[in-house]
Scaffold this motif. Structure first.
Motif, PDB file in Angstrom:
ATOM      1  N   HIS A 298       2.790  -5.504   0.671  1.00  0.00           N
ATOM      2  CA  HIS A 298       1.432  -5.166   1.094  1.00  0.00           C
ATOM      3  C   HIS A 298       1.251  -3.648   1.005  1.00  0.00           C
ATOM      4  CE1 HIS A 298      -2.287  -5.313   3.454  1.00  0.00           C
ATOM      5  NE2 HIS A 298      -1.803  -4.317   4.188  1.00  0.00           N
ATOM      6  N   GLN A 300      -0.621  -0.303   2.252  1.00  0.00           N
ATOM      7  CA  GLN A 300      -1.328   0.161   3.450  1.00  0.00           C
ATOM      8  C   GLN A 300      -1.226   1.679   3.524  1.00  0.00           C
ATOM      9  OE1 GLN A 300      -2.566  -2.308   5.904  1.00  0.00           O
ATOM     10  NE2 GLN A 300      -3.804  -0.563   6.503  1.00  0.00           N
ATOM     11  N   LYS A 322       1.642  -2.210  13.223  1.00  0.00           N
ATOM     12  CA  LYS A 322       0.546  -3.157  13.113  1.00  0.00           C
ATOM     13  C   LYS A 322      -0.641  -2.462  12.465  1.00  0.00           C
ATOM     14  CE  LYS A 322       1.675  -6.116  17.078  1.00  0.00           C
ATOM     15  NZ  LYS A 322       1.172  -6.712  18.353  1.00  0.00           N
ATOM     16  N   ASP A 323      -1.481  -3.253  11.848  1.00  0.00           N
ATOM     17  CA  ASP A 323      -2.680  -2.718  11.215  1.00  0.00           C
ATOM     18  C   ASP A 323      -3.750  -2.540  12.293  1.00  0.00           C
ATOM     19  OD1 ASP A 323      -4.911  -2.128   9.808  1.00  0.00           O
ATOM     20  OD2 ASP A 323      -4.955  -3.967   8.609  1.00  0.00           O
ATOM     21  N   CYS A 338      -3.595  -7.129   6.475  1.00  0.00           N
ATOM     22  CA  CYS A 338      -2.437  -7.774   7.111  1.00  0.00           C
ATOM     23  C   CYS A 338      -2.723  -7.828   8.597  1.00  0.00           C
ATOM     24  CB  CYS A 338      -1.145  -7.006   6.833  1.00  0.00           C
ATOM     25  SG  CYS A 338       0.304  -7.729   7.650  1.00  0.00           S
ATOM     26  N   LEU A 342       3.782  -5.277  10.199  1.00  0.00           N
ATOM     27  CA  LEU A 342       4.238  -4.609   8.986  1.00  0.00           C
ATOM     28  C   LEU A 342       5.643  -4.078   9.201  1.00  0.00           C
ATOM     29  CD1 LEU A 342       0.898  -2.761   8.202  1.00  0.00           C
ATOM     30  CD2 LEU A 342       1.942  -4.523   6.774  1.00  0.00           C
ATOM     31  N   CYS A 345       8.256  -0.083   5.657  1.00  0.00           N
ATOM     32  CA  CYS A 345       7.357   0.620   4.744  1.00  0.00           C
ATOM     33  C   CYS A 345       8.137   1.660   3.935  1.00  0.00           C
ATOM     34  CB  CYS A 345       6.234   1.300   5.522  1.00  0.00           C
ATOM     35  SG  CYS A 345       5.154   0.125   6.386  1.00  0.00           S
ATOM     36  N   CYS A 406       4.591  -1.860   2.162  1.00  0.00           N
ATOM     37  CA  CYS A 406       5.218  -2.461   3.344  1.00  0.00           C
ATOM     38  C   CYS A 406       5.398  -3.963   3.132  1.00  0.00           C
ATOM     39  CB  CYS A 406       4.350  -2.224   4.584  1.00  0.00           C
ATOM     40  SG  CYS A 406       3.865  -0.503   4.869  1.00  0.00           S
ATOM     41  N   CYS A 408       4.470  -7.545   4.894  1.00  0.00           N
ATOM     42  CA  CYS A 408       3.545  -8.119   5.866  1.00  0.00           C
ATOM     43  C   CYS A 408       4.074  -9.452   6.381  1.00  0.00           C
ATOM     44  CB  CYS A 408       2.173  -8.297   5.222  1.00  0.00           C
ATOM     45  SG  CYS A 408       0.976  -9.140   6.283  1.00  0.00           S
ATOM     46  N   GLU A 410       2.523 -12.174   8.442  1.00  0.00           N
ATOM     47  CA  GLU A 410       1.221 -12.582   8.967  1.00  0.00           C
ATOM     48  C   GLU A 410       1.111 -14.096   9.001  1.00  0.00           C
ATOM     49  OE1 GLU A 410      -3.516 -11.856   7.945  1.00  0.00           O
ATOM     50  OE2 GLU A 410      -2.034 -11.745   6.352  1.00  0.00           O
TER      51      GLU A 410
END
Length: 656
Positions: A298, A300, A322-323, A338, A342, A345, A406, A408, A410
């Motif tokens: 992912h 980010q 976290k997003d 996401c 995460l 990264c 990163c 994810c 989820e």
């Protein structure tokens, strides 16, 4: 690899008229015990005078009795010899593809020739008995000279006779001219290449058992034909043959005992484990199942990895995040979000082109192309309408707001990550046991589905009773269905599966399987039930059944070891077949696919959805979970079977 090719030729001996129903060797003992006294009885009944008459006055009466007895013998042998026509067809196909030189190395062509010789003569004899004898006149329709000629050809010392075939077969099996006995050499060879025996649809021990049984039946048929021929020749005034019959009986008994010991020795160290080959073509939902979006690559920006929306750190700082939102809606609103956690990264390059995946795909991206030239995944197949540019930026002079790559984690409707925890048990109330199993996915939940069949005397399985046991057809959103009780949800923290071989104690057979959580691991248990081998009945009440598992963890005194799959690509892309590469007391982590080849978009390993089941059906004494793969690919988690040890019941008893 040359050795791998000749092993399937052993199944060529299993023709419908010369192989036995797959049950314990004691079934042959029953035939021996019933047949031999009957054959000897007729010999004694026709031996009232020491030298024998030149031609019995009541020849037709003796012929009728002899024909009746022979029909009984053939009926018993044919009943035991019934075997799967499909197994014979597959064997014939395999033998045709085998190079002649490889067959010669273990004299397998010679073995097949000898077994075929006895089979052909036996078929000819049956043809004469069925169509050449007139029940109304109680006499032969065909010429008596034809019958006499066949009888002489059976007992003759000349090359090509049944007698010569049995002598040559004994030399071959005992290793008189080739070193150690054939079954021992076979077991040693299969032990050396134990990881390449999946095409047999039997465990190596069952291959030896089935071959030994086929050879034993062939020798029994040859022996019965020789005794019948001597009695017939005596009946027609061609001699007495009492001594010859007695010598043959003694020789047959000695040979049978020697081969029994050789078969026991070979089976003692032959593996009882079964695993399934890869299919010719992989097809999701049929040959394999998979978890989706458990851990997935992912993109980010750092500014969205912390609640302060700062860019003071670097990508590697965020091992867990976290997003929290979307700082620059012009970019992040277009990118897939996401909504979970995460992990891990990393920084690859500032600017990139992203190729989005199709709308209904389990992937986020088809590929990523960085400005420095590095590519992740299958970017070359990207269509322009799904491609967009993403650039990192500077905040003031000091802070670089980098785009990070990163992983994810989820949960959601696009992520299948659930394993059934409910027990899967055969219908033991109707004397059913497990005969096979597979992985299957139903309503996003992974199940171990079992095949069951009815247990019969002497370790037999009623082939006509075999059926699939339906899985529990529930959804994780159903009322009263609970995580941790009915199913287990995998996550970054809980994604390990234990790899074990579980075996029943003596006198027990496999009747159930289930997964259970042990710490953060998914762990297999098997249910085994006591049974009576002779009667073929499960011992009741079923409270005597027990669950068996391996409670060992990676924190035990003898900890489990991890099977690692570094930089592994999608398993169905592998150009070579998978082979087992794990052993009991290991575990592996479900993880993401290779970063370069697949942009970490696929959860690996996959799950083998092919049926694993002995053919023909056989008792099972255990099961396991293992990993098979090839270097550089994620491979498959698959069930294995452990067949019952029939050697414990192998006995040859002769009447006094």
């Amino acid at each position: 690899m040359r050795q791998l090719l000749w092993l399937p030729v052993l199944l060529a001996a299993l023709r419908p008229t010369s192989s036995i129903d797959f049950r314990d060797i004691n079934e042959l003992v029953i035939v021996l015990t019933k047949t031999l006294p009957g054959v000897i009885h007729i010999a004694e009944a026709n031996n009232s005078e020491e030298d024998g008459p030149s031609m019995p006055i009541n020849a037709n009466k003796e012929e009728r009795e002899l024909m009746g007895r022979l029909k009984q013998v053939e009926h018993q042998l044919d009943r035991v010899a019934m075997h799967s026509a499909e197994a014979a067809r597959q064997a014939a196909m395999l033998i045709r593809t085998l190079p002649q030189q490889l067959r010669f190395e273990l004299q397998l062509s010679e073995l097949d020739r000898l077994l075929s010789k006895v089979r052909v003569v036996d078929e000819q004899l049956q043809e004469y008995v069925i169509n050449g004898w007139d029940n109304e006149t109680n006499g032969w329709i065909i010429e008596r000279a034809t019958i006499e000629d066949l009888a002489f050809s059976i007992v003759s010392h000349r090359e090509g006779s049944v007698r010569a075939a049995l002598d040559r077969l004994d030399d071959l099996l005992q290793g008189s001219f080739h070193g150690s006995p054939l079954l021992i050499r076979l077991a040693l060879s299969m032990r050396e290449i134990n990881s390449n025996t999946c095409s047999f649809q039997q465990s190596p021990q069952l291959v030896i058992y089935n071959l030994y049984s086929s050879i034993t039946l062939t020798e029994l048929k040859g022996y019965a034909m020789m005794q019948f021929s001597w009695m017939l020749l005596r009946l027609y005034g061609k001699g007495n043959f009492t001594l010859e019959a007695e010598m043959m009986h003694r020789t047959y008994k000695e040979r049978a005992l020697v081969k029994l010991e050789a078969a026991r020795a070979a089976m003692k160290f032959a593996s009882r484990h079964m695993w399934q080959c890869d299919p010719h073509e992989h097809e999701e939902g049929k040959t394999y199942e998979r978890l989706t979006r458990l851990l997935q690559g992912h993109i980010q920006n750092e500014v969205d990895l912390n609640s302060e929306n700062s860019c003071r750190e670097n990508c590697a700082y965020y091992t867990y995040a976290k997003d929290p939102g979307c700082f620059d809606s012009r970019v992040c609103n277009r990118m897939p979000r996401c909504a979970g956690k995460l992990h891990d990264c990393r920084y690859i390059d500032s600017d990139m082109w992203i190729c989005e995946a199709e709308k209904n795909s389990s992937r986020r991206y088809e590929g990523i192309r960085y400005e420095n030239g590095q590519k992740l995944g299958q970017y070359h197949s990207c269509q322009n309408k799904r491609e967009y540019k993403v650039d990192s930026w500077w905040r003031w002079i000091f802070w670089h707001c980098s785009y990070c790559f990163c992983l994810c984690d989820e949960q959601g409707p696009n992520s299948d990550r659930f394993f059934n925890l409910r027990p899967i048990v055969a219908d033991t109330n109707n004397n059913m046991v497990i005969t096979g199993m597979r992985f299957t996915k139903v309503k996003r939940v992974i199940h171990l589905q079992i095949r069951e069949g009815q247990l019969e005397p002497f370790g037999g399985i009623n082939a006509s009773s075999i059926r699939w046991r339906p899985v529990d057809n529930y959804s994780i959103t159903d009322p009263k269905v609970e995580n941790g009780k009915d199913y287990k949800t995998l996550s970054w923290e809980q994604r390990a599966i234990d790899l074990d071989d579980l075996e029943a104690p003596p006198g027990h057979v496999l009747t159930g399987v289930r997964f259970r959580p042990v710490g953060t691991h998914l762990n297999l248990e098997i249910m085994v039930s006591p049974f009576n081998f002779t009667s073929g009945n499960l011992i009741k009440p079923q409270e005597q059944a027990m669950w068996i598992g391996n409670d060992n963890t990676d924190a035990s005194d003898k900890p489990r070891t991890q099977l690692e799959l570094p930089n592994a690509d999608v398993p169905v892309k592998s150009p070579t077949g998978s082979v087992p590469d794990s052993h009991t007391d290991q575990f592996l982590l479900f993880d993401h696919s290779d970063l370069s080849n697949d942009a970490a978009q696929t959860t690996i390993p996959f799950l083998d959805a092919q049926l694993i089941e002995p053919q023909p059906p056989a008792l099972l004494a255990g099961a396991g979970i293992y990993h098979k793969g090839s270097v550089g690919y994620g491979g498959f988690v698959a069930p294995k079977l452990i067949t019952y040890d029939y050697s414990k019941h192998m006995k040859v008893q002769f009447p006094d």
